[in-house]
Design a protein around this motif. Structure first.
Motif, PDB file in Angstrom:
ATOM      1  N   ASN A  87       0.756  -1.143   0.006  1.00 38.37           N
ATOM      2  CA  ASN A  87       0.355  -0.285  -0.148  1.00 38.37           C
ATOM      3  C   ASN A  87       1.263   1.233   0.245  1.00 38.37           C
ATOM      4  O   ASN A  87       1.786   1.193   0.487  1.00 38.37           O
ATOM      5  CB  ASN A  87      -0.880  -0.190   1.517  1.00 38.37           C
ATOM      6  CG  ASN A  87      -2.154  -0.920   1.357  1.00 38.37           C
ATOM      7  OD1 ASN A  87      -2.381  -1.441   0.188  1.00 38.37           O
ATOM      8  ND2 ASN A  87      -2.332  -1.358   2.517  1.00 38.37           N
ATOM      9  N   ILE A  88       0.274   2.187  -0.814  1.00 37.07           N
ATOM     10  CA  ILE A  88       1.197   3.343  -1.363  1.00 37.07           C
ATOM     11  C   ILE A  88       0.574   4.185  -0.213  1.00 37.07           C
ATOM     12  O   ILE A  88      -0.712   4.768  -1.249  1.00 37.07           O
ATOM     13  CB  ILE A  88       1.798   3.338  -2.117  1.00 37.07           C
ATOM     14  CG1 ILE A  88       2.847   2.170  -2.411  1.00 37.07           C
ATOM     15  CG2 ILE A  88       3.152   4.758  -2.624  1.00 37.07           C
ATOM     16  CD1 ILE A  88       3.650   2.260  -4.352  1.00 37.07           C
ATOM     17  N   TYR A  89       1.284   5.407   0.057  1.00 38.91           N
ATOM     18  CA  TYR A  89       0.074   6.800   0.890  1.00 38.91           C
ATOM     19  C   TYR A  89       0.466   8.029   0.356  1.00 38.91           C
ATOM     20  O   TYR A  89       2.052   7.902   0.432  1.00 38.91           O
ATOM     21  CB  TYR A  89       0.155   6.584   1.993  1.00 38.91           C
ATOM     22  CG  TYR A  89      -0.482   5.167   2.602  1.00 38.91           C
ATOM     23  CD1 TYR A  89      -2.314   4.738   2.581  1.00 38.91           C
ATOM     24  CD2 TYR A  89       0.501   4.329   2.847  1.00 38.91           C
ATOM     25  CE1 TYR A  89      -2.702   4.027   3.149  1.00 38.91           C
ATOM     26  CE2 TYR A  89      -0.543   3.322   3.436  1.00 38.91           C
ATOM     27  CZ  TYR A  89      -1.427   3.035   3.577  1.00 38.91           C
ATOM     28  OH  TYR A  89      -1.990   2.121   3.426  1.00 38.91           O
ATOM     29  N   VAL A  90       0.159   8.775  -0.014  1.00 38.84           N
ATOM     30  CA  VAL A  90       0.821  10.169  -0.344  1.00 38.84           C
ATOM     31  C   VAL A  90       0.743  10.802   1.433  1.00 38.84           C
ATOM     32  O   VAL A  90      -0.814  10.920   1.907  1.00 38.84           O
ATOM     33  CB  VAL A  90       0.020  11.444  -0.988  1.00 38.84           C
ATOM     34  CG1 VAL A  90      -0.118  12.666  -1.302  1.00 38.84           C
ATOM     35  CG2 VAL A  90      -0.277  10.717  -2.335  1.00 38.84           C
TER      36      VAL A  90
ATOM     37  N   SER B 257      -5.887   8.690   5.459  1.00 33.66           N
ATOM     38  CA  SER B 257      -4.738   8.710   5.136  1.00 33.66           C
ATOM     39  C   SER B 257      -5.154   8.498   3.160  1.00 33.66           C
ATOM     40  O   SER B 257      -6.182   8.552   2.636  1.00 33.66           O
ATOM     41  CB  SER B 257      -4.478   7.142   4.900  1.00 33.66           C
ATOM     42  OG  SER B 257      -3.785   7.217   6.637  1.00 33.66           O
ATOM     43  N   ILE B 258      -4.291   9.757   2.410  1.00 31.29           N
ATOM     44  CA  ILE B 258      -4.813   8.779   0.683  1.00 31.29           C
ATOM     45  C   ILE B 258      -3.904   8.464   0.301  1.00 31.29           C
ATOM     46  O   ILE B 258      -2.484   8.286   0.498  1.00 31.29           O
ATOM     47  CB  ILE B 258      -4.439  10.607   0.203  1.00 31.29           C
ATOM     48  CG1 ILE B 258      -4.988  11.356   1.155  1.00 31.29           C
ATOM     49  CG2 ILE B 258      -4.905  10.570  -1.037  1.00 31.29           C
ATOM     50  CD1 ILE B 258      -6.407  11.985   1.179  1.00 31.29           C
TER      51      ILE B 258
ATOM     52  N   ILE C 104      -5.856  16.124  -6.849  1.00 29.76           N
ATOM     53  CA  ILE C 104      -7.051  15.074  -5.962  1.00 29.76           C
ATOM     54  C   ILE C 104      -6.384  14.843  -5.305  1.00 29.76           C
ATOM     55  O   ILE C 104      -7.587  14.129  -4.112  1.00 29.76           O
ATOM     56  CB  ILE C 104      -6.832  14.110  -6.950  1.00 29.76           C
ATOM     57  CG1 ILE C 104      -5.880  13.356  -7.668  1.00 29.76           C
ATOM     58  CG2 ILE C 104      -7.351  14.744  -8.955  1.00 29.76           C
ATOM     59  CD1 ILE C 104      -5.883  12.291  -8.126  1.00 29.76           C
ATOM     60  N   ALA C 105      -5.367  14.953  -4.336  1.00 29.03           N
ATOM     61  CA  ALA C 105      -5.252  15.235  -2.323  1.00 29.03           C
ATOM     62  C   ALA C 105      -5.666  15.478  -2.169  1.00 29.03           C
ATOM     63  O   ALA C 105      -6.431  15.528  -0.743  1.00 29.03           O
ATOM     64  CB  ALA C 105      -4.047  14.690  -3.139  1.00 29.03           C
TER      65      ALA C 105
ATOM     66  N   VAL D  50      -9.416   7.493  -0.556  1.00 31.24           N
ATOM     67  CA  VAL D  50      -9.271   8.295   0.985  1.00 31.24           C
ATOM     68  C   VAL D  50      -9.649   6.704   2.316  1.00 31.24           C
ATOM     69  O   VAL D  50     -10.315   5.584   1.219  1.00 31.24           O
ATOM     70  CB  VAL D  50     -10.217   9.002   2.297  1.00 31.24           C
ATOM     71  CG1 VAL D  50     -10.018   9.450   2.755  1.00 31.24           C
ATOM     72  CG2 VAL D  50     -10.296   9.931   0.948  1.00 31.24           C
ATOM     73  N   VAL D  51      -8.593   6.492   2.248  1.00 32.89           N
ATOM     74  CA  VAL D  51      -8.829   4.989   3.599  1.00 32.89           C
ATOM     75  C   VAL D  51      -8.544   5.742   5.153  1.00 32.89           C
ATOM     76  O   VAL D  51      -8.361   6.592   5.672  1.00 32.89           O
ATOM     77  CB  VAL D  51      -8.029   4.763   3.621  1.00 32.89           C
ATOM     78  CG1 VAL D  51      -7.891   2.878   1.773  1.00 32.89           C
ATOM     79  CG2 VAL D  51      -6.062   4.966   4.098  1.00 32.89           C
TER      80      VAL D  51
END
Ligand SMILES: [Zn+2]
Lengths: 132, 387
Positions: free
Chosen positions: B6-9, B233-234, B347-348, B385-386
């Motif tokens: 999983n990768i997040y901004v 988290s994004i 978009i973030a 969004v998580v």
């Protein structure tokens, strides 16, 4: 525009010589050596007739280098009668008379000149056919 | 999902888009990087990926990757430039994601930077036109707007689009940019102004065409879960890059961005969603007709009907699919290789709920798609969004 590079492309640009794929028969212009339809080698030269019709066109007012002198000029996508689509300038015609679907033929003209090196490049343009 | 990571901004930043006559390429990059690092918990990335398109031709600068690493205080850190014409920034993000998914690194700094005003006039027009096929398009005098014009005239002909039928994209973009403090054009435009626009390459007029500009944007992405905004988290749910022929005369269908279509399909698949689930989209609206064809390629409209979404208001902030929510390429401005990173920053913000006057309500899934070489490269990312 670099001298060796334009020398290399000279033949295709002067006379519209492309290739035909011996495997699936598709005719290719510009020449690309590998057939995009069947991925076999396609290196047999093929002389196009130079006849086609206008698929789309535009009059360019904001030119790149090498084309400043003849601005505005008309560019078009030409569907050759053998199938391929070619990008080229139109010549010997005013923009008001250009239409999608119109028949055109290839002629050799000055394509561009490089102000810094003073090199003039010749190649194909298209115009309404001259009928006898 | 492709890849188990999983990768997040975890951080975003960008400069104003416009003409930064007094600011160099490296200073622009640093401004964006600084903001991204400040908004992230990361102090030092494992690697840096820089999207840039024109530094070699306009600033006589190669290896912007190493330059940015050094100038931003990360001398010694792995860094590389990624070039894919107009999609360079998005392609840099794609490479960073591949690197994290490979397991070699955990955190990447992605930077998009472009400095158009190091040259002027035909030199810039020529450099940008290099995104097309240099031997068989540019040599004949084709510029980026000329290529768009050939596509636009045929689009309007085949789909029976009325004169000015593409105006809605520009009107919407300028409206959204009017409340964006970093946008290049914050003025509203009307349909009447659009109709009177001077021709750049007929039928493309100045209001169909995005302004080439300076700008930089940066992202920190990481496989460790970091929060951008309290409680949220994004996540990067999907990433894809697909190619097509560079020259438009070699395309199977002039009026289909087939790389964009394939890329969007793979991205929906990875994210496990479909087009209907997307709440907001930043697409490549460099020309009105590109916006229309991108909407079609992404499955938001049927083939030939993308233009109607702008005419009936579907693409507005309150519409069924808001696009160009901060002005898009058309009015936020188009800083070449930085554009794809701006789209992700935007978009973030939509997902984080920090878009202020430009906020779309209730955003859960957002798509960004960037094109290079008039559709010769298409890069699609989907974020959600998580937590
Ligand atoms: Zn073949």
């Amino acid at each position: 525009m670099q001298v060796p590079r334009n020398w290399r492309l000279q033949k295709q640009r002067y006379s519209l010589i492309g290739e035909v794929c011996e495997h699936c028969g598709v005719k290719l212009f510009p020449p690309r050596d590998v057939c995009p339809e069947c991925s076999h080698g396609a290196q047999t030269l093929y002389q196009f007739t130079g006849m086609g019709n206008i698929h789309s066109f535009s009059q360019v007012f904001d030119p790149p280098n090498g084309h400043i002198e003849n601005t505005p000029f008309i560019v078009a996508l030409i569907q050759l009668e053998e199938g391929p689509m070619v990008t080229a300038q139109l010549t010997d015609i005013d923009i008001e008379h250009v239409e999608i679907g119109m028949e055109v033929e290839m002629v050799t003209r000055k394509m561009s000149d490089d102000g810094t090196e003073g090199m003039i490049i010749y190649g194909y343009k298209f115009r309404p056919p001259i009928v006898d | 999902m492709t890849g188990s990571t999983n990768i997040y901004v975890s951080g975003t930043g960008c400069t104003k888009v416009g003409e930064h006559w007094g600011t160099s390429l490296r200073h622009l990059a640093w401004e964006a990087v600084n903001l991204a690092l400040l908004s992230s918990n990361t102090k030092k990335p494992d690697a840096i990926f820089v999207g840039n398109m024109l530094s070699s031709s306009l600033s006589q600068q190669l290896n912007v990757g190493a330059l940015v690493a050094d100038f931003c205080g990360f001398r010694g850190t792995e860094a590389i430039t990624v070039e894919a014409a107009g999609a360079s920034g998005a392609a840099a993000l794609r490479q960073a994601i591949l690197a994290i998914r490979s397991g070699e690194i955990n955190t990447a700094l992605v930077v998009g930077v472009e400095k158009m005003t190091d040259a002027v006039g035909p030199d810039v027009t020529t450099a940008i036109a290099g995104g097309a096929d240099s031997d068989w398009e540019l040599a004949h005098g084709l510029t980026a707007p000329a290529i768009a014009a050939l596509i636009m005239r045929r689009y309007m002909y085949e789909h029976s689009v009325p004169t000015d039928g593409l105006s809605g994209f520009s009107v919407n973009a300028h409206k959204n940019a009017s409340t964006n403090s970093y946008a290049m054009f914050r003025n509203l435009i009307s349909n009447e102004q659009y109709s009177r626009g001077a021709m750049v390459s007929s039928p493309v007029n100045v209001f169909d065409s995005a302004p080439d500009a300076d700008g930089a944007a940066a992202l920190v992405i990481t496989s460790s879960d970091r929060e951008l905004v309290e409680g949220r988290s994004i996540q990067i749910a999907a990433s894809n890059l697909t190619t097509d022929s560079l020259a438009i005369h070699d395309r199977e269908d002039l009026l289909t961005f087939s790389a964009a279509q394939t890329s969007a399909r793979y991205a929906y698949d990875q994210a496990g969603i479909d087009a209907n689930d997307i709440d907001v989209a930043e697409i490549y609206d460099r020309f009105g007709v590109y916006a229309a064809m991108s909407l079609e390629a992404c499955g938001f409209a049927d083939w030939g009907s993308g233009w109607e979404m702008a005419q009936n208001g579907s693409v507005g902030l309150q519409g069924s699919l808001p696009i160009s929510t901060f002005g898009g390429l058309k009015a936020r401005g188009n800083p070449g290789g930085a554009t794809g990173v701006y789209q992700i920053v935007e978009i973030a913000q939509q997902l984080a709920g920090t878009a202020k006057d430009n906020q779309v309500s209730d955003v859960k899934w957002a798509l960004a798609q960037c094109l290079g070489s008039n559709g010769g490269t298409a890069v699609t990312h989907i974020l959600n969004v998580v937590g």
